[in-house]
Design a protein around this motif. Structure first.
Motif, PDB file in Angstrom:
ATOM      1  N   LYS A  22       0.810  -1.218   0.000  1.00 34.99           N
ATOM      2  CA  LYS A  22       0.000   0.000   0.000  1.00 34.99           C
ATOM      3  C   LYS A  22       0.848   1.276   0.000  1.00 34.99           C
ATOM      4  O   LYS A  22       0.345   2.353  -0.303  1.00 34.99           O
ATOM      5  CB  LYS A  22      -0.930   0.008   1.210  1.00 34.99           C
ATOM      6  N   TYR A  23       2.115   1.151   0.345  1.00 36.99           N
ATOM      7  CA  TYR A  23       2.985   2.319   0.432  1.00 36.99           C
ATOM      8  C   TYR A  23       4.284   2.042  -0.318  1.00 36.99           C
ATOM      9  O   TYR A  23       4.686   0.890  -0.516  1.00 36.99           O
ATOM     10  CB  TYR A  23       3.302   2.660   1.892  1.00 36.99           C
ATOM     11  N   VAL A  24       4.925   3.116  -0.724  1.00 35.11           N
ATOM     12  CA  VAL A  24       6.251   3.047  -1.329  1.00 35.11           C
ATOM     13  C   VAL A  24       7.152   4.012  -0.569  1.00 35.11           C
ATOM     14  O   VAL A  24       6.759   5.149  -0.277  1.00 35.11           O
ATOM     15  CB  VAL A  24       6.222   3.412  -2.827  1.00 35.11           C
ATOM     16  N   ILE A  25       8.329   3.550  -0.232  1.00 30.94           N
ATOM     17  CA  ILE A  25       9.304   4.404   0.446  1.00 30.94           C
ATOM     18  C   ILE A  25      10.418   4.744  -0.539  1.00 30.94           C
ATOM     19  O   ILE A  25      10.867   3.888  -1.309  1.00 30.94           O
ATOM     20  CB  ILE A  25       9.858   3.711   1.711  1.00 30.94           C
ATOM     21  N   THR A  26      10.810   6.008  -0.587  1.00 29.39           N
ATOM     22  CA  THR A  26      11.861   6.453  -1.496  1.00 29.39           C
ATOM     23  C   THR A  26      12.863   7.307  -0.746  1.00 29.39           C
ATOM     24  O   THR A  26      12.557   7.912   0.280  1.00 29.39           O
ATOM     25  CB  THR A  26      11.305   7.285  -2.672  1.00 29.39           C
ATOM     26  N   ASN A  27      14.072   7.343  -1.268  1.00 28.02           N
ATOM     27  CA  ASN A  27      15.029   8.351  -0.825  1.00 28.02           C
ATOM     28  C   ASN A  27      15.680   8.929  -2.061  1.00 28.02           C
ATOM     29  O   ASN A  27      15.758   8.280  -3.111  1.00 28.02           O
ATOM     30  CB  ASN A  27      16.081   7.781   0.130  1.00 28.02           C
ATOM     31  N   GLY A  28      16.089  10.173  -1.969  1.00 24.74           N
ATOM     32  CA  GLY A  28      16.656  10.811  -3.151  1.00 24.74           C
ATOM     33  C   GLY A  28      17.197  12.184  -2.849  1.00 24.74           C
ATOM     34  O   GLY A  28      17.733  12.433  -1.766  1.00 24.74           O
ATOM     35  N   LEU A  29      17.062  13.064  -3.814  1.00 28.41           N
ATOM     36  CA  LEU A  29      17.561  14.432  -3.685  1.00 28.41           C
ATOM     37  C   LEU A  29      16.392  15.389  -3.571  1.00 28.41           C
ATOM     38  O   LEU A  29      15.511  15.395  -4.433  1.00 28.41           O
ATOM     39  CB  LEU A  29      18.431  14.799  -4.895  1.00 28.41           C
ATOM     40  N   PRO A  30      16.331  16.228  -2.527  1.00 31.65           N
ATOM     41  CA  PRO A  30      17.283  16.318  -1.431  1.00 31.65           C
ATOM     42  C   PRO A  30      17.270  15.054  -0.576  1.00 31.65           C
ATOM     43  O   PRO A  30      16.389  14.211  -0.719  1.00 31.65           O
ATOM     44  CB  PRO A  30      16.792  17.523  -0.631  1.00 31.65           C
ATOM     45  N   ARG A  31      18.233  14.928   0.328  1.00 31.44           N
ATOM     46  CA  ARG A  31      18.445  13.673   1.048  1.00 31.44           C
ATOM     47  C   ARG A  31      17.441  13.494   2.179  1.00 31.44           C
ATOM     48  O   ARG A  31      17.763  13.561   3.358  1.00 31.44           O
ATOM     49  CB  ARG A  31      19.876  13.617   1.575  1.00 31.44           C
ATOM     50  N   LEU A  32      16.217  13.242   1.786  1.00 30.04           N
ATOM     51  CA  LEU A  32      15.140  12.980   2.729  1.00 30.04           C
ATOM     52  C   LEU A  32      14.390  11.737   2.282  1.00 30.04           C
ATOM     53  O   LEU A  32      14.281  11.471   1.087  1.00 30.04           O
ATOM     54  CB  LEU A  32      14.172  14.172   2.796  1.00 30.04           C
ATOM     55  N   VAL A  33      13.874  10.975   3.237  1.00 30.97           N
ATOM     56  CA  VAL A  33      13.086   9.790   2.929  1.00 30.97           C
ATOM     57  C   VAL A  33      11.616  10.173   2.883  1.00 30.97           C
ATOM     58  O   VAL A  33      11.124  10.911   3.736  1.00 30.97           O
ATOM     59  CB  VAL A  33      13.326   8.691   3.983  1.00 30.97           C
ATOM     60  N   ARG A  34      10.909   9.672   1.883  1.00 27.66           N
ATOM     61  CA  ARG A  34       9.494   9.955   1.714  1.00 27.66           C
ATOM     62  C   ARG A  34       8.697   8.660   1.681  1.00 27.66           C
ATOM     63  O   ARG A  34       9.163   7.654   1.142  1.00 27.66           O
ATOM     64  CB  ARG A  34       9.259  10.756   0.423  1.00 27.66           C
ATOM     65  N   VAL A  35       7.491   8.713   2.239  1.00 26.84           N
ATOM     66  CA  VAL A  35       6.570   7.581   2.217  1.00 26.84           C
ATOM     67  C   VAL A  35       5.327   8.002   1.450  1.00 26.84           C
ATOM     68  O   VAL A  35       4.662   8.974   1.811  1.00 26.84           O
ATOM     69  CB  VAL A  35       6.197   7.117   3.642  1.00 26.84           C
ATOM     70  N   TRP A  36       5.007   7.262   0.392  1.00 24.42           N
ATOM     71  CA  TRP A  36       3.918   7.601  -0.514  1.00 24.42           C
ATOM     72  C   TRP A  36       2.789   6.595  -0.376  1.00 24.42           C
ATOM     73  O   TRP A  36       3.020   5.393  -0.269  1.00 24.42           O
ATOM     74  CB  TRP A  36       4.398   7.592  -1.969  1.00 24.42           C
ATOM     75  N   ASN A  37       1.562   7.072  -0.409  1.00 22.57           N
ATOM     76  CA  ASN A  37       0.384   6.217  -0.405  1.00 22.57           C
ATOM     77  C   ASN A  37       0.057   5.858  -1.860  1.00 22.57           C
ATOM     78  O   ASN A  37      -0.344   6.721  -2.648  1.00 22.57           O
ATOM     79  CB  ASN A  37      -0.797   6.939   0.250  1.00 22.57           C
ATOM     80  N   VAL A  38       0.245   4.595  -2.216  1.00 25.00           N
ATOM     81  CA  VAL A  38       0.057   4.179  -3.604  1.00 25.00           C
ATOM     82  C   VAL A  38      -1.399   4.346  -4.039  1.00 25.00           C
ATOM     83  O   VAL A  38      -1.682   4.659  -5.203  1.00 25.00           O
ATOM     84  CB  VAL A  38       0.507   2.709  -3.780  1.00 25.00           C
TER      85      VAL A  38
END
Length: 297
Positions: A75-91
């Protein structure tokens, strides 16, 4: 026999990563340009693009995902990238702004879900354990006190590699050549290897858990040319040294589902010195876990 099922049409740049959700009903792809797309694998239908939010301080205002992974329930996707922060997305609600774990003052380089989906771990320094339902910080785990703030030349900064055990009870992380074992529920340090910090120029470059959560395999890369090891998680005792040909260094390890074998991929350049370390081709190796011997030996 392999049958062609569907074609995924809609990528704007080469695909660098793919992952199925645990139930097999969704497929995640991550492009070179940082786009993350979710697909229906049977039909090839594009379900959503999850990183179109212009919440970035990059030059063009676009968030660039460097890594992406499904939660265990898909149900969720976790990403990290630029800027260097982790994000959690509701699919299921891809247009909603993502939950952001970390801040500009406290960067988070990597993010991973626990196998049961109850926890999220993010890392640079410190490692932070988040409660998944509330997205609240539960534990902040800093580096062991005997590791200096200014690491010697040759060490990677912060916790670059970490992994939950398959049973979800503990988290293993590497920092400055030390393997640190943390209790997920309490946030306390329960073991480490080696027991005392030594100023050396070898970094733990990767780690993998055995399926029964009893052993950890670690790769060591750097100037000291150390080989991979298998360590008993409860006692932190080295039980097996994996033999490697020539002066090759191993970049990644993975246990077989039954835990009897372990596979690894070789590299041919020293990550710190950028010099060739072997004339042999960089290919895969397979070892017997008990003996540490390669399959071809």
């Amino acid at each position: 026999r392999v049958l062609f099922r569907s074609k995924l049409t809609g990528h704007k740049s080469p695909v660098r990563y793919v992952e199925f959700s645990r139930d097999g009903k969704k497929l995640l792809t991550r492009e070179k340009n940082g786009e993350v797309l979710i697909w229906q694998p049977n039909s090839g239908k594009l379900l959503c693009r999850i990183n179109q939010s212009r919440q970035s301080d990059s030059e063009d205002g676009r968030y660039v995902a460097r890594n992406a992974a499904f939660s265990p329930d898909g149900k969720y996707v976790i990403t990290n990238g630029l800027p260097r922060l982790v994000r959690v997305w509701n699919v299921e609600r891809p247009l909603d702004p993502p939950a952001i774990l970390g801040s500009v003052k406290q960067w988070t380089r990597l993010g991973k879900f626990s196998p049961d989906g109850r926890w999220i771990a993010t890392a640079y320094e410190p490692v932070i354990l988040w409660d998944r339902p509330s997205l609240r910080v539960r534990h902040e785990i800093f580096k062991p006190a005997d590791i200096p703030d200014n690491y010697p030349r040759g060490h990677l900064k912060g916790s670059y590699y970490f992994a939950f055990s398959p049973d979800g009870k503990v988290l293993a992380r590497s920092i400055a050549g030390v393997l640190d074992i943390l209790d997920v529920k309490t946030g306390k340090r329960i073991a480490r290897w080696p027991t005392q910090y030594k100023q050396r120029f070898t970094e733990i470059f990767g780690l993998a858990w055995s399926p029964d959560s009893k052993h950890i395999a670690v790769t060591q890369v750097g100037i000291d040319k150390k080989g991979p090891l298998i360590i008993e998680a409860r006692t932190m005792r080295v039980i097996t040294h994996l033999t490697i040909p020539d002066e090759q260094q191993i970049a990644v390890l993975q246990f077989s589902p039954d835990g009897r074998q372990i596979a690894g991929g070789r590299i041919t350049r020293d990550i710190f010195q950028y010099n060739p370390v072997s004339s042999q081709p960089a290919d895969d190796l397979v070892w017997d876990v008990k003996t540490g011997m390669r399959s071809e030996e």
